[in-house]
Design a protein around this motif. Structure first.
Motif, PDB file in Angstrom:
ATOM      1  N   SER A  12       0.833  -1.205   0.000  1.00 34.77           N
ATOM      2  CA  SER A  12       0.000   0.000   0.000  1.00 34.77           C
ATOM      3  C   SER A  12       0.867   1.254   0.000  1.00 34.77           C
ATOM      4  O   SER A  12       0.608   2.206  -0.741  1.00 34.77           O
ATOM      5  N   ASP A  13       1.882   1.280   0.839  1.00 37.47           N
ATOM      6  CA  ASP A  13       2.790   2.430   0.904  1.00 37.47           C
ATOM      7  C   ASP A  13       3.483   2.655  -0.435  1.00 37.47           C
ATOM      8  O   ASP A  13       3.645   3.799  -0.879  1.00 37.47           O
ATOM      9  N   GLN A  14       3.885   1.577  -1.097  1.00 38.50           N
ATOM     10  CA  GLN A  14       4.539   1.698  -2.396  1.00 38.50           C
ATOM     11  C   GLN A  14       3.576   2.249  -3.449  1.00 38.50           C
ATOM     12  O   GLN A  14       3.950   3.102  -4.256  1.00 38.50           O
ATOM     13  N   ALA A  15       2.325   1.780  -3.428  1.00 41.71           N
ATOM     14  CA  ALA A  15       1.318   2.273  -4.381  1.00 41.71           C
ATOM     15  C   ALA A  15       1.048   3.761  -4.161  1.00 41.71           C
ATOM     16  O   ALA A  15       0.953   4.534  -5.124  1.00 41.71           O
ATOM     17  N   LEU A  16       0.936   4.167  -2.905  1.00 38.35           N
ATOM     18  CA  LEU A  16       0.695   5.576  -2.597  1.00 38.35           C
ATOM     19  C   LEU A  16       1.876   6.446  -3.019  1.00 38.35           C
ATOM     20  O   LEU A  16       1.694   7.529  -3.573  1.00 38.35           O
ATOM     21  N   ALA A  17       3.082   5.969  -2.769  1.00 36.37           N
ATOM     22  CA  ALA A  17       4.278   6.729  -3.147  1.00 36.37           C
ATOM     23  C   ALA A  17       4.376   6.888  -4.662  1.00 36.37           C
ATOM     24  O   ALA A  17       4.710   7.971  -5.162  1.00 36.37           O
ATOM     25  N   GLU A  18       4.060   5.837  -5.388  1.00 40.47           N
ATOM     26  CA  GLU A  18       4.118   5.910  -6.854  1.00 40.47           C
ATOM     27  C   GLU A  18       3.056   6.861  -7.395  1.00 40.47           C
ATOM     28  O   GLU A  18       3.326   7.656  -8.302  1.00 40.47           O
ATOM     29  N   ALA A  19       1.850   6.808  -6.850  1.00 41.42           N
ATOM     30  CA  ALA A  19       0.790   7.728  -7.299  1.00 41.42           C
ATOM     31  C   ALA A  19       1.173   9.172  -6.993  1.00 41.42           C
ATOM     32  O   ALA A  19       0.983  10.063  -7.828  1.00 41.42           O
ATOM     33  N   ARG A  20       1.714   9.413  -5.816  1.00 44.48           N
ATOM     34  CA  ARG A  20       2.161  10.758  -5.444  1.00 44.48           C
ATOM     35  C   ARG A  20       3.243  11.246  -6.418  1.00 44.48           C
ATOM     36  O   ARG A  20       3.245  12.400  -6.841  1.00 44.48           O
ATOM     37  N   GLU A  21       4.135  10.360  -6.783  1.00 46.44           N
ATOM     38  CA  GLU A  21       5.210  10.713  -7.721  1.00 46.44           C
ATOM     39  C   GLU A  21       4.631  11.029  -9.109  1.00 46.44           C
ATOM     40  O   GLU A  21       5.038  11.998  -9.752  1.00 46.44           O
ATOM     41  N   GLN A  22       3.688  10.223  -9.577  1.00 50.33           N
ATOM     42  CA  GLN A  22       3.066  10.451 -10.887  1.00 50.33           C
ATOM     43  C   GLN A  22       2.302  11.767 -10.930  1.00 50.33           C
ATOM     44  O   GLN A  22       2.218  12.411 -11.968  1.00 50.33           O
ATOM     45  N   ALA A  23       1.731  12.180  -9.801  1.00 47.37           N
ATOM     46  CA  ALA A  23       0.958  13.425  -9.734  1.00 47.37           C
ATOM     47  C   ALA A  23       1.838  14.667  -9.858  1.00 47.37           C
ATOM     48  O   ALA A  23       1.318  15.769  -9.995  1.00 47.37           O
ATOM     49  N   LYS A  24       3.148  14.492  -9.853  1.00 44.67           N
ATOM     50  CA  LYS A  24       4.052  15.633 -10.060  1.00 44.67           C
ATOM     51  C   LYS A  24       4.059  16.078 -11.520  1.00 44.67           C
ATOM     52  O   LYS A  24       4.506  17.171 -11.836  1.00 44.67           O
ATOM     53  N   ILE A  25       3.542  15.249 -12.405  1.00 42.24           N
ATOM     54  CA  ILE A  25       3.485  15.575 -13.833  1.00 42.24           C
ATOM     55  C   ILE A  25       2.297  16.516 -14.058  1.00 42.24           C
ATOM     56  O   ILE A  25       1.172  16.203 -13.661  1.00 42.24           O
TER      57      ILE A  25
END
Length: 106
Positions: A12-25
């Motif tokens: 779950s933490d990995q999924a949240l971190a990846e989504a947060r990173e993608q939202a920087k675009i």
């Protein structure tokens, strides 16, 4: 649903971190779906209302949530968490996709 294992928390933490990173675009709405904690109620509005009922206040679907849909939007520090049951999950996903396609997430 049973208690979450350390592996569940890690994933779950990995999924949240990846989504947060993608939202920087710029222009991105990133979504992560994670398991809901036991006792969480679905919050999706499953009411049959007309579009002009602006004063309607839904209490959410009464069913227990199976997942949490986490939404991250470019330029916003706020994460939106929407608990969803298995019945409301597909409707919520269609709604968010339609909203994003229409440009309503900016």
């Amino acid at each position: 649903m049973s208690t979450r294992t350390p592996l569940d928390v890690f994933l779950s933490d990995q999924a949240l971190a990846e989504a947060r990173e993608q939202a920087k675009i710029p222009g991105t709405l990133a979504i992560a779906i994670t398991p809901a904690a036991p006792g969480t109620q679905c919050s999706w509005c499953d009411c049959d209302i007309a579009l002009n009922e602006t004063e309607h206040r839904c209490k959410g679907c009464p069913n227990p949530a199976a997942v949490i849909m986490h939404q991250f939007r470019h330029g916003s520090p706020v994460r939106v968490d929407v608990p969803l049951c298995t019945g409301c999950h597909p409707d919520a996903a269609r709604f968010v996709l339609a909203l994003a396609q229409a440009g309503g997430t900016r």
